[in-house]
Write a protein that holds these residues in place. Sequence first.
Motif, short mmCIF file in Angstrom:
data_model
loop_
_atom_site.label_atom_id
_atom_site.label_comp_id
_atom_site.label_asym_id
_atom_site.label_seq_id
_atom_site.Cartn_x
_atom_site.Cartn_y
_atom_site.Cartn_z
N ARG A 41 57.70 31.36 48.16
CA ARG A 41 57.11 31.56 46.84
C ARG A 41 57.29 30.32 45.97
NH1 ARG A 41 57.48 36.83 42.90
NH2 ARG A 41 56.07 36.02 41.31
N ALA A 42 58.48 29.71 46.05
CA ALA A 42 58.72 28.49 45.28
C ALA A 42 57.79 27.37 45.71
CB ALA A 42 60.19 28.06 45.44
N ALA A 43 57.40 27.39 46.98
CA ALA A 43 56.46 26.39 47.49
C ALA A 43 55.02 26.76 47.22
CB ALA A 43 56.67 26.21 49.00
N GLY A 44 54.78 27.89 46.56
CA GLY A 44 53.42 28.31 46.23
C GLY A 44 52.68 28.95 47.37
N GLU A 45 53.40 29.55 48.32
CA GLU A 45 52.75 30.15 49.49
C GLU A 45 52.98 31.66 49.53
OE1 GLU A 45 50.88 28.80 51.71
OE2 GLU A 45 51.09 26.69 51.17
N LEU A 46 51.97 32.38 49.94
CA LEU A 46 52.08 33.81 50.19
C LEU A 46 52.54 34.02 51.62
CD1 LEU A 46 51.47 36.79 49.25
CD2 LEU A 46 49.20 36.47 50.28
N VAL A 47 53.61 34.76 51.82
CA VAL A 47 54.08 35.10 53.16
C VAL A 47 53.22 36.24 53.69
CG1 VAL A 47 56.01 35.98 54.55
CG2 VAL A 47 56.43 34.35 52.69
N VAL A 48 52.71 36.09 54.89
CA VAL A 48 51.87 37.13 55.50
C VAL A 48 52.58 37.66 56.74
CG1 VAL A 48 49.68 36.40 54.53
CG2 VAL A 48 50.48 35.34 56.63
N GLN A 49 52.42 38.95 56.98
CA GLN A 49 53.19 39.63 58.03
C GLN A 49 52.33 40.66 58.73
OE1 GLN A 49 56.73 41.47 56.47
NE2 GLN A 49 57.37 42.31 58.43
N PRO A 50 52.39 40.71 60.07
CA PRO A 50 51.61 41.71 60.79
C PRO A 50 52.39 43.00 60.98
CG PRO A 50 52.66 40.28 62.38
CD PRO A 50 53.10 39.80 61.00
N ARG A 51 51.67 44.07 61.35
CA ARG A 51 52.29 45.25 61.95
C ARG A 51 52.15 45.05 63.46
NH1 ARG A 51 49.08 47.21 57.66
NH2 ARG A 51 50.14 48.63 56.21
N MET A 52 53.25 44.88 64.15
CA MET A 52 53.13 44.55 65.57
C MET A 52 54.33 45.10 66.33
SD MET A 52 52.87 40.79 67.35
CE MET A 52 51.40 40.34 66.43
#
Length: 531
Positions: A41-52
């Motif tokens: 978040r500090a780097a301006g990125e959204l973390v994305v995560q799968p259901r797997m």
Amino acid sequence: MNGFRGGGASDEPASRPYVPAGVPAGLPAAGGFGSFVARARAAGELVVQPRMGMADPLRMRDGLLATRAADAVTVGTLTLDSYTRTGDLAAARHALAEGVGLNGYPIATHSADTTRAVLRGVADARFPVQVRHGSAMPEHIVRALLAVGLDATEGGPVSYCLPYSRTPLREAVAAWQRSCELLASAREFGAEPHLETFGGCLMGQLCPPSLLIAVSVLEALFFRQHGLRGISLSYAQQADPRQDEEALTVLGRLARELLPDVDHHIVLYAYMGVFPRSPGGARLLLEDAARLAVRAGAARLIVKTTAEAHRIPTVAENVRALETAAAAAADERARRPAPPATPVTYAQASGLQTSGLQTSGLQTSGLQTSGLQDTGIEAEARALIGAVLELDADIGRALVRAFAAGYLDVPYCLHPDNAGRARSSLAPDGRLHWSSVGSMPIAGLADGGPRPPILGSAGLISALSHVQRTYDARAATRSAVGDHALATAFPATAFPATAAPEAPFPETPRAPAAPPRTTSTPRRELGLTTP
């Protein structure tokens, strides 16, 4: 070294993630899952995560490797099978012995050595892995994940009891208390365990935002009371982006206010109801979820794929969903960058004494975010949270008493401990409203005039398929007229009223696409910032 790795060249090979001196390869660095998300978040990125989750260890490892290699900032997932979720480990062992397919990874049945082999060289400070399960009684799962070196999971005493089991709420609360304390004990060994509430996803759909927010916050307070200091609060995308943005803003504010001494973030789930059947409709819905996450300040997004309406998605489909969401988030940030949220200090927290978790009345200030209409979500959520906390200093006992009294009441939930008097309706514009609040202490707090009628069976079925119809129709219209013509003709940001699928639907104008990434270093890598 820069804390975010991915904008340009680096001396460090992509296959060897940076970890601080003294941290063995393959082990999480201090801070763990929550720290990783905070750096993103500090780097301006959204973390994305799968259901797997796959039962076969080699396939599960391949899935984690593919997730890590995606062109996105990702975290991994071990989603568990139904037998493990319900504690029927004998059935899980039998299924493995007979080669019967399972719908997830049986972490409590595979040996710890097997799961460590799955994770070795994959899960580390640059790629944390979370265990997702759905269990009302999760102690055996927590013990199994700790045994293999993991310390991040999710759920809650309400959210994994009422929708998913017939377990008495009192028993689920007791089991979750023990599980929280067990997970928190990992701090003794230098870990910072992380627990995500599932409270913002009750029933997946047709649950008005104020109740989702209230249960998510109450579960987070329950986690905190039982030793957790790394927590994420969930919310599930619903059918109207304006209502969802207001709800996520309120959830973030309440989290800052009531959890000032906890490392926390907000996680958004892509829509959990009936998914669009067309690949284009599914992709549009996922892109809107990613854009919503950016606008409303969520730090992490749980994605869905274009296969959701038809079957369990493949690893490749999950990776495409991760990359689609990451690209949409980047486009949204470029189009309308949002300033960082202003933290609320402990001294500014209103009424709630976190040491004893007793409240003398939560503040009732209205929504003050520029550009967002205050429709009463915040007032309702505060009233629900305050009413529950006044019942008992022990939040677990307060939750049991609140459901017994009907102060919390999940619409369309058939669990015996749920009062079942609350009902909701979906307005033509996609907004969720209360048709009946039962005994919940929120009557008259939200605007909007008279309550809509309680849905009959036909209305309920129509409401459940509203998002699917809307997005499939948007995709068909886009295919017919093209992106540019659609954006020019329909510049509004609002979702359409419920209508026949062939009607054209408004869509937010799209910014020019970001230039293609040419660096050979994947955007996924987040390192620890060096002093």
